[in-house]
Design an enzyme around this catalytic site. Sequence first.
Site, short mmCIF file in Angstrom:
data_model
loop_
_atom_site.label_atom_id
_atom_site.label_comp_id
_atom_site.label_asym_id
_atom_site.label_seq_id
_atom_site.Cartn_x
_atom_site.Cartn_y
_atom_site.Cartn_z
N HIS A 1 31.23 67.05 48.80
CA HIS A 1 30.24 66.05 49.24
C HIS A 1 29.29 65.67 48.11
CE1 HIS A 1 30.97 67.82 53.47
NE2 HIS A 1 31.63 66.67 53.38
N ARG B 1 36.54 73.04 61.43
CA ARG B 1 36.66 74.11 60.44
C ARG B 1 35.71 75.24 60.77
NH1 ARG B 1 35.74 70.09 55.52
NH2 ARG B 1 37.36 68.58 56.04
N GLU C 1 27.67 56.75 49.84
CA GLU C 1 28.65 57.17 48.84
C GLU C 1 29.34 55.99 48.18
OE1 GLU C 1 30.58 61.15 50.57
OE2 GLU C 1 30.19 59.64 52.11
#
Length: 444
Positions: free
Chosen positions: A180, A241, A387
């Site tokens: 990230h 996860r 991003e």
Amino acid sequence: MIILTLNCGSSSLKYQLYDWNKKEILATGLVEKISLDGAFIKHSASGKEEYKLEKPCPTHKEAIDLVMKTLIDPNVGAIKSISDIKAVGHRVVHGGEKFNKSIIIDDEVIRNFDSIQDLAPLHNPANIIGIKAAKAELPNVPHCAIMDTAWHQTMEKKSYLYALPYEWYQKYGVRRYGFHGTSFLYTAKRAAVLLGKDPFKTNVIIAHIGNGSSINAVKDGVSYDTSMGLTPLEGLIMGTRSGDHDPAISFYMMKKTGMTPAETENTLNKKSGVLGITEKWVDRRDIEIAAAEGNERAILAQEMESYRIKKYIGSYAFAIGRLDAIVFTAGVGERGPDTRFLATSGLEEFGIKICPEKNKNSMTRYGETEISTPDSKVKIFVIPTDEELVMTEDTKALLDGTYDIHTKFKYSFQDKKYENAERLRSVEKDIKKFPGLKDIIVKP
């Protein structure tokens, strides 16, 4: 100059088309369920209605072909010809130790990515396929790699090494890499702007909370420690996860059930996290609704996820010594008030005070908000990540020959006068839904 950015996930492809000269987003979109039944593209071009089309995409190659055709479609597209695109920026999840900044892609770079793809088996293979497919579609323009791991290359050995045989690190690259990074870079720089501080005299803890989640300790403007490790599996509880757990559990369950290593890895990556706890939900909005209705598993999932975040905040605050702000970002971080509140409440003795009303009103992916109380020594910000902007700016600077590692390079969004026109328009729409949002927007 028009720049395309591509973010290839394991079964998705996110894209953005940006006009650098006009500083405008021309189009954004997402291809979902690649390699699965029911694949579709959701596309938005400036000034046009959102467009959705179901179309089989066996691999990322077909998905990229679909994106290209959509971008030039006379009815829903944004450009007349693919030749209008002059550069492509690619998100690459794992760059290993070799890359500490973005780079123009050549055959040697691709070979390096190929050699380490087993370090991020859910992401890097898709990233590589996407690069190769895009280069086939646009062979005459430069392609650049923007790596999640590059931001974390400032970590010291005491942060990134494991207490395992040192030979494993020397021969096989076993170490903490972190991910990230593009999101952390953007939010760390923006936090410094909101605080009115020199970015390299700023200490923040950033929680990127989404389906994939990680937390980053930023000391004096650079990554000091982070929760994800050799792969994106370690750390926080995520959508599917597991995050941190006793590594012996894997061996124990293989003995008990006869699961293979591959089946165990798949369970830890795709059947654990909040999905494993609730056995039903991944989307935190569904979990919030169920928790409000009293569902015990949903409440447990919220408590466990937030408690893990809180533990990391505490350990990182002591590790960096002085804390200016806590930042929440990404899908859940930006629009998950329950998670934010549970992760920061009860920390008043440490100078961290969240305002319940402000937190409740911070429901936007476009405006930067402060959700701490006026007397909180540590600010709590919600900063929507961008991003794609980092990828676009890195790509343009690489082509201009002006790019360097972030400690020697200044981004447009580091200027306190920086504004994103599209986000400003969008946040006005959110204010109509959540009137209290207007009072917590932060202006540098």
